[in-house]
Design a protein around this motif. Structure first.
Motif, PDB file in Angstrom:
ATOM      1  N   GLY A  72     -51.971  59.000 -36.941  1.00  0.00           N
ATOM      2  CA  GLY A  72     -53.066  58.199 -37.668  1.00  0.00           C
ATOM      3  C   GLY A  72     -54.414  58.329 -36.895  1.00  0.00           C
ATOM      4  N   ARG A  73     -55.409  57.927 -37.791  1.00  0.00           N
ATOM      5  CA  ARG A  73     -56.901  58.021 -37.249  1.00  0.00           C
ATOM      6  C   ARG A  73     -57.709  56.961 -37.884  1.00  0.00           C
ATOM      7  N   THR A  74     -58.682  56.510 -37.036  1.00  0.00           N
ATOM      8  CA  THR A  74     -59.641  55.650 -37.553  1.00  0.00           C
ATOM      9  C   THR A  74     -60.855  56.691 -38.089  1.00  0.00           C
ATOM     10  N   LYS A  75     -61.513  56.281 -39.254  1.00  0.00           N
ATOM     11  CA  LYS A  75     -62.381  57.330 -39.661  1.00  0.00           C
ATOM     12  C   LYS A  75     -63.635  57.206 -38.681  1.00  0.00           C
ATOM     13  N   ASN A  76     -64.296  58.168 -38.270  1.00  0.00           N
ATOM     14  CA  ASN A  76     -65.633  58.412 -37.613  1.00  0.00           C
ATOM     15  C   ASN A  76     -66.752  57.899 -38.303  1.00  0.00           C
ATOM     16  N   MET A 110     -70.758  59.912 -44.541  1.00  0.00           N
ATOM     17  CA  MET A 110     -70.906  61.183 -45.502  1.00  0.00           C
ATOM     18  C   MET A 110     -70.188  60.780 -46.925  1.00  0.00           C
ATOM     19  N   LYS A 111     -69.179  60.128 -46.415  1.00  0.00           N
ATOM     20  CA  LYS A 111     -68.353  59.684 -47.816  1.00  0.00           C
ATOM     21  C   LYS A 111     -69.047  58.815 -48.669  1.00  0.00           C
ATOM     22  N   MET A 112     -69.843  57.797 -47.870  1.00  0.00           N
ATOM     23  CA  MET A 112     -70.475  56.643 -48.533  1.00  0.00           C
ATOM     24  C   MET A 112     -71.703  57.460 -49.487  1.00  0.00           C
ATOM     25  N   TYR A 162     -52.811  55.427 -55.753  1.00  0.00           N
ATOM     26  CA  TYR A 162     -51.798  56.240 -55.960  1.00  0.00           C
ATOM     27  C   TYR A 162     -52.143  57.630 -56.588  1.00  0.00           C
ATOM     28  N   LYS A 163     -51.789  58.709 -55.765  1.00  0.00           N
ATOM     29  CA  LYS A 163     -52.138  60.054 -56.032  1.00  0.00           C
ATOM     30  C   LYS A 163     -51.047  60.950 -55.925  1.00  0.00           C
ATOM     31  N   ASP A 164     -50.433  61.692 -56.750  1.00  0.00           N
ATOM     32  CA  ASP A 164     -49.475  62.526 -56.632  1.00  0.00           C
ATOM     33  C   ASP A 164     -49.795  64.087 -56.697  1.00  0.00           C
ATOM     34  N   TYR A 165     -50.015  64.494 -55.610  1.00  0.00           N
ATOM     35  CA  TYR A 165     -50.536  65.938 -55.532  1.00  0.00           C
ATOM     36  C   TYR A 165     -49.152  66.895 -55.213  1.00  0.00           C
ATOM     37  N   VAL A 166     -47.832  66.036 -54.999  1.00  0.00           N
ATOM     38  CA  VAL A 166     -46.668  66.820 -54.977  1.00  0.00           C
ATOM     39  C   VAL A 166     -46.124  67.325 -56.443  1.00  0.00           C
ATOM     40  N   PRO A 217     -50.028  69.819 -57.979  1.00  0.00           N
ATOM     41  CA  PRO A 217     -50.956  70.192 -56.650  1.00  0.00           C
ATOM     42  C   PRO A 217     -52.334  70.635 -56.998  1.00  0.00           C
ATOM     43  N   LYS A 218     -53.086  70.299 -56.071  1.00  0.00           N
ATOM     44  CA  LYS A 218     -54.558  70.780 -56.231  1.00  0.00           C
ATOM     45  C   LYS A 218     -54.645  72.127 -56.515  1.00  0.00           C
ATOM     46  N   PRO A 219     -55.753  72.620 -57.045  1.00  0.00           N
ATOM     47  CA  PRO A 219     -55.801  74.171 -57.447  1.00  0.00           C
ATOM     48  C   PRO A 219     -55.744  74.938 -55.971  1.00  0.00           C
ATOM     49  N   ASN A 220     -56.150  74.452 -54.613  1.00  0.00           N
ATOM     50  CA  ASN A 220     -55.912  75.376 -53.598  1.00  0.00           C
ATOM     51  C   ASN A 220     -54.595  75.091 -53.092  1.00  0.00           C
ATOM     52  N   GLY A 221     -53.758  74.463 -53.872  1.00  0.00           N
ATOM     53  CA  GLY A 221     -52.235  74.516 -53.398  1.00  0.00           C
ATOM     54  C   GLY A 221     -51.745  73.122 -52.586  1.00  0.00           C
ATOM     55  N   ILE A 280     -48.456  62.986 -51.064  1.00  0.00           N
ATOM     56  CA  ILE A 280     -48.482  61.872 -52.021  1.00  0.00           C
ATOM     57  C   ILE A 280     -49.419  61.032 -51.268  1.00  0.00           C
ATOM     58  N   HIS A 281     -50.441  60.500 -51.932  1.00  0.00           N
ATOM     59  CA  HIS A 281     -51.333  59.644 -51.252  1.00  0.00           C
ATOM     60  C   HIS A 281     -51.194  58.099 -51.960  1.00  0.00           C
ATOM     61  N   THR A 282     -51.225  57.285 -50.966  1.00  0.00           N
ATOM     62  CA  THR A 282     -51.603  55.685 -51.531  1.00  0.00           C
ATOM     63  C   THR A 282     -52.482  54.937 -50.500  1.00  0.00           C
ATOM     64  N   THR A 325     -54.209  77.999 -47.939  1.00  0.00           N
ATOM     65  CA  THR A 325     -55.228  77.835 -48.517  1.00  0.00           C
ATOM     66  C   THR A 325     -55.915  76.711 -48.663  1.00  0.00           C
ATOM     67  N   ALA A 326     -55.171  75.692 -48.505  1.00  0.00           N
ATOM     68  CA  ALA A 326     -55.784  74.276 -48.661  1.00  0.00           C
ATOM     69  C   ALA A 326     -56.252  73.740 -47.319  1.00  0.00           C
ATOM     70  N   SER A 327     -56.355  74.647 -46.419  1.00  0.00           N
ATOM     71  CA  SER A 327     -56.634  74.227 -44.837  1.00  0.00           C
ATOM     72  C   SER A 327     -57.724  72.968 -44.774  1.00  0.00           C
ATOM     73  N   HIS A 328     -57.425  72.076 -43.994  1.00  0.00           N
ATOM     74  CA  HIS A 328     -58.234  70.801 -43.934  1.00  0.00           C
ATOM     75  C   HIS A 328     -59.585  71.367 -43.467  1.00  0.00           C
ATOM     76  N   ARG A 329     -59.890  72.550 -42.513  1.00  0.00           N
ATOM     77  CA  ARG A 329     -61.045  73.036 -42.028  1.00  0.00           C
ATOM     78  C   ARG A 329     -61.857  73.294 -43.161  1.00  0.00           C
ATOM     79  N   PHE A 330     -61.356  74.043 -44.311  1.00  0.00           N
ATOM     80  CA  PHE A 330     -62.150  74.655 -45.340  1.00  0.00           C
ATOM     81  C   PHE A 330     -62.426  73.535 -46.342  1.00  0.00           C
ATOM     82  N   TYR A 331     -61.155  72.574 -46.392  1.00  0.00           N
ATOM     83  CA  TYR A 331     -61.510  71.463 -47.527  1.00  0.00           C
ATOM     84  C   TYR A 331     -62.760  70.751 -47.031  1.00  0.00           C
ATOM     85  N   LYS A 332     -62.594  70.363 -45.530  1.00  0.00           N
ATOM     86  CA  LYS A 332     -63.949  69.567 -44.929  1.00  0.00           C
ATOM     87  C   LYS A 332     -65.277  70.345 -45.108  1.00  0.00           C
TER      88      LYS A 332
HETATM   89  N1  LIG Z   1     -56.020  69.721 -46.127  1.00  0.00           N
HETATM   90  C1  LIG Z   1     -56.467  69.050 -47.392  1.00  0.00           C
HETATM   91  N2  LIG Z   1     -56.677  67.698 -47.206  1.00  0.00           N
HETATM   92  C2  LIG Z   1     -57.093  67.470 -48.495  1.00  0.00           C
HETATM   93  C3  LIG Z   1     -57.386  67.751 -49.458  1.00  0.00           C
HETATM   94  N3  LIG Z   1     -57.592  66.944 -50.410  1.00  0.00           N
HETATM   95  C4  LIG Z   1     -57.636  65.745 -50.209  1.00  0.00           C
HETATM   96  N4  LIG Z   1     -57.025  65.918 -48.685  1.00  0.00           N
HETATM   97  C5  LIG Z   1     -56.991  64.579 -47.799  1.00  0.00           C
HETATM   98  O1  LIG Z   1     -56.945  63.602 -48.504  1.00  0.00           O
HETATM   99  C6  LIG Z   1     -57.727  62.521 -48.327  1.00  0.00           C
HETATM  100  C7  LIG Z   1     -58.248  61.953 -49.143  1.00  0.00           C
HETATM  101  O2  LIG Z   1     -58.038  62.602 -50.509  1.00  0.00           O
HETATM  102  P1  LIG Z   1     -58.350  61.902 -51.881  1.00  0.00           P
HETATM  103  O3  LIG Z   1     -57.222  60.956 -52.049  1.00  0.00           O
HETATM  104  O4  LIG Z   1     -57.924  63.109 -53.127  1.00  0.00           O
HETATM  105  O5  LIG Z   1     -59.638  61.442 -52.232  1.00  0.00           O
HETATM  106  P2  LIG Z   1     -60.207  60.040 -52.016  1.00  0.00           P
HETATM  107  O6  LIG Z   1     -59.675  59.300 -50.755  1.00  0.00           O
HETATM  108  O7  LIG Z   1     -61.727  60.387 -51.713  1.00  0.00           O
HETATM  109  O8  LIG Z   1     -60.220  59.421 -52.986  1.00  0.00           O
HETATM  110  C8  LIG Z   1     -58.897  63.648 -47.584  1.00  0.00           C
HETATM  111  O9  LIG Z   1     -59.483  62.766 -46.772  1.00  0.00           O
HETATM  112  P3  LIG Z   1     -61.045  62.846 -46.699  1.00  0.00           P
HETATM  113  O10 LIG Z   1     -61.534  61.218 -46.516  1.00  0.00           O
HETATM  114  O11 LIG Z   1     -61.853  63.636 -47.520  1.00  0.00           O
HETATM  115  O12 LIG Z   1     -61.419  63.646 -45.084  1.00  0.00           O
HETATM  116  P4  LIG Z   1     -60.489  62.870 -43.851  1.00  0.00           P
HETATM  117  O13 LIG Z   1     -60.227  61.760 -44.112  1.00  0.00           O
HETATM  118  O14 LIG Z   1     -59.192  63.916 -43.801  1.00  0.00           O
HETATM  119  O15 LIG Z   1     -61.420  63.151 -42.797  1.00  0.00           O
HETATM  120  C9  LIG Z   1     -58.122  64.536 -46.540  1.00  0.00           C
HETATM  121  O16 LIG Z   1     -57.549  64.182 -45.523  1.00  0.00           O
HETATM  122  C10 LIG Z   1     -57.215  69.392 -49.548  1.00  0.00           C
HETATM  123  O17 LIG Z   1     -57.197  70.176 -50.530  1.00  0.00           O
HETATM  124  N5  LIG Z   1     -56.810  69.911 -48.382  1.00  0.00           N
END
Ligand SMILES: Nc1nc2c(ncn2[C@@H]2O[C@H](COP(=O)(O)OP(=O)(O)O)[C@@H](OP(=O)(O)OP(=O)(O)O)[C@H]2O)c(=O)[nH]1
Length: 576
Positions: free
Chosen positions: A452-456, A462-464, A521-525, A528-532, A536-538, A565-572
């Motif tokens: 877990g983490r609290t957002k810095n 940046m998200k705002m 709720y988002k089901d990327y399982v 999946p996103k185009p990068n693979g 599941i997010h909620t 391919t979906a590496s968090h480093r490249f995503y961020k």
């Molecule tokens: N590795 C990877 N992770 C992904 C990808 N897409 C989404 N995520 C993860 O899911 C989080 C939120 O994605 P979404 O549910 O789609 O977007 P939302 O919160 O902005 O609506 C991202 O947090 P974030 O706020 O964008 O960043 P952070 O909290 O991780 O710093 C990130 O951690 C991806 O393509 N690759």
């Protein structure tokens, strides 16, 4: 022809100038007895003769060749060997410098004192006298490469290892030297050269630079002694060059060079990167060919690092004028074009250094630098895996661009951060207990890891900005991630997707434990996103009042999200 392992080729003489071993033997201009053991070696330094019919007809003095010419050097004690290296490099560099002055006058030898200085000055005089041997050597050297290959073995081997060649033209003038690529034969840059006139540091400057070196040296203790000498040498030479080239501003540039070395040392970078960092302070202060020439005095890798470093800076400038949509393309292109990660690190370190000094600059420069940093360098730092740098660069840039809002956010962040941490730990424990008690999960899963983490602040702001939200609308200030290790060979019945079934079950437990926030709720399982990317997010509402984002994935999905391919480093890093 293939050339491997780059090194530098020094061409210290003007065209039509030839040196023969006899010349050096007979001239005694070096006053060997008064020099350190360098000149007392059993063999005479072998310089090769060439003619103008070859690449302009130059005398080739190569630091490596010089070393080869002293087979005994390797057998001496380490200390003596280093001393030798140091002298060769220093001497060769000084020779090249001489081309930029009118063959006479004196040349300063800060490190080795008067004796070498005198030798150098004698050598300089020798240059003009030696030119009368031109005819003879023109005949000998008509076919430069052949003569080199057949007759000059040590030079053959070292020549094959060259990657770049600095050619000074027939009329020695600071403004018409050319740098050729040894691989392709192309001119690297035809622009005019600015003279780097020799300059002697005054007493105070010498004292200052040695004081600073004393501070820097322990930070570089990870380097082999030999490399440490080279960096020290580069620093001392650069102190002179920088003073020659930029005059009174030199001390601030030297401070910058030392700061950069200090910052880079924490990454244990090699000598080439450190030398490039010293020379990088001349970016924009001198013309590119001059900078390239100085780099080549050390090594081709130094030039390569600096070239890519400059390229990154230029691309970042370009981005300011581009529509927002193009930024990802530019970042991706930039990322793909850079071959040397040291250049990225150097650029990031330089940017961070600039941001630390930025309050001294006019406001409009502060703002454009900050914008450029947010658009290019923060994502790049993320993609390159320099999280600490990314955070500091983002933080400093946002403070410049949005001083009021950022300050407000900071206060809010400080107030809720500790509470957020407590809620997070509590939620992690609660969820883990529930998962471990579920019979379906226990049968299929071997282990649950809940991080877990609290957002810095930077990430929140940046998200705002990107999503045009207020801080209250940021629902992932607290986030948990459940990573599931499946039991090997265990499957769900009826041939269903085991991974999906397990993730869905975890999701059901999460949503039964806490109230779900609608529309999150988002089901990327399943999709999946185009990068693979799969997960599941909620988002749930914790009883403490904090919303908590939960990401659920298996270990396999996690690997892809971290390193694939979906590496968090490249995503961020917003790199596709
Ligand atoms: N590795 C990877 N992770 C992904 C990808 N897409 C989404 N995520 C993860 O899911 C989080 C939120 O994605 P979404 O549910 O789609 O977007 P939302 O919160 O902005 O609506 C991202 O947090 P974030 O706020 O964008 O960043 P952070 O909290 O991780 O710093 C990130 O951690 C991806 O393509 N690759």
């Amino acid at each position: 022809m293939e050339f491997s392992s780059p090194s530098v080729l020094f061409l210290p003489g003007p065209c039509n100038t030839c040196f023969s071993p006899q010349f050096f033997k007979s001239s005694r201009r070096f006053k060997p007895r008064r020099e350190p053991w360098f000149f007392r070696s059993s063999r005479v330094v072998r310089f090769s003769e060439t003619s103008r019919s070859a690449i302009g007809g130059k005398v080739v003095v190569n630091a490596e060749s010089l070393k080869d010419a002293f087979p005994k050097a390797g057998r001496r004690s380490r200390a003596v060997e280093y001393h030798f290296e140091k002298l060769v490099a220093y001497f060769s560099a000084q020779l090249v410098q001489q081309i930029y002055k009118a063959q006479e006058g004196h040349c300063s030898f800060d490190m080795t004192g008067n004796t070498l200085e005198k030798a150098s000055s004698n050598f300089s005089k020798g240059l003009s006298r030696a030119s009368c041997g031109e005819k003879q050597t023109q005949k000998e050297g008509k076919t430069f490469f052949q003569s080199v290959y057949n007759e000059d073995n040590f030079l053959t081997s070292t020549l094959c290892n060259q990657e770049a060649l600095v050619v000074f033209p027939s009329t020695p003038s600071p403004s018409n030297s050319t740098i050729y690529s040894f691989r392709t034969g192309e001119v690297l840059d035809g622009e005019d050269l600015t003279p780097a006139l020799p300059y002697t540091l005054n007493k105070d400057e010498k004292r200052d630079s040695s004081k600073q070196w004393k501070y820097i040296e322990p930070l570089l203790s990870y380097l082999p002694l030999e490399d440490l000498y080279k960096v020290e040498l580069a620093l001392r030479l650069s102190a002179e060059w920088i003073h020659n080239l930029v005059g009174n501003n030199s001390s601030s540039l030297m401070t910058k060079a030392l700061d950069m070395i200090e910052m880079l040392a924490s990454f244990n970078v090699d000598k080439y990167c450190l030398i490039a960092s010293i020379l990088s302070v001349l970016e924009g202060k001198v013309k590119y060919p001059t900078l390239a020439r100085l780099c080549l005095l050390f090594d081709y890798s130094v030039l390569n690092i600096l070239r890519e470093y400059i390229f990154m800076g230029n691309m970042a400038h370009l981005m300011l004028d581009m529509p927002e949509g193009n930024s990802t393309w530019v970042k991706t292109h930039l990322w793909a074009s850079i071959t040397d990660s040291r250049a990225v690190l150097l650029r990031l370190v330089e940017r961070l250094w600039s941001l630390r000094q930025i309050y001294k600059w006019p406001l409009y420069i502060q703002q454009s630098t900050a914008l450029e940093t947010l658009q290019v360098f923060v994502p790049l730092a993320s993609a390159a895996g320099f999280g600490r740098h990314m955070y500091e660069m983002g933080d400093r840039s946002l403070r410049i661009l949005f001083p009021q809002s950022y300050l407000k956010l900071e206060k809010w962040h400080l107030r809720i951060r500790d509470n957020g941490q407590r809620v997070l730990s509590c939620a992690q424990r609660e969820l883990l207990t529930c998962l471990m008690r579920d019979p379906f999960l226990v049968r299929l899963a071997e282990q649950f890891t809940i991080t877990g983490r609290t957002k810095n602040m930077v990430s929140t702001f940046m998200k705002m900005l990107k999503q045009n939200k207020t801080k209250e609308q940021i629902l992932d200030f607290i986030a948990m991630r459940v990573v599931i290790r499946l039991r090997p060979g265990v499957r769900v019945e009826h041939g269903d997707d085991t991974e999906l079934a397990v993730c869905t079950r975890v999701y059901e437990i999460v949503s039964s434990l806490w109230k779900e926030v609608e529309g999150r709720y988002k089901d990327y399982v399943i999709a999946p996103k185009p990068n693979g990317y799969r997960s599941i997010h909620t988002t749930v509402q914790h009883p403490s009042g904090f919303p908590v984002e939960v990401q659920i994935r298996t270990e396999e999905m996690h690997l892809l999200a971290e390193h694939g391919t979906a590496s968090h480093r490249f995503y961020k890093g917003e790199i596709e």
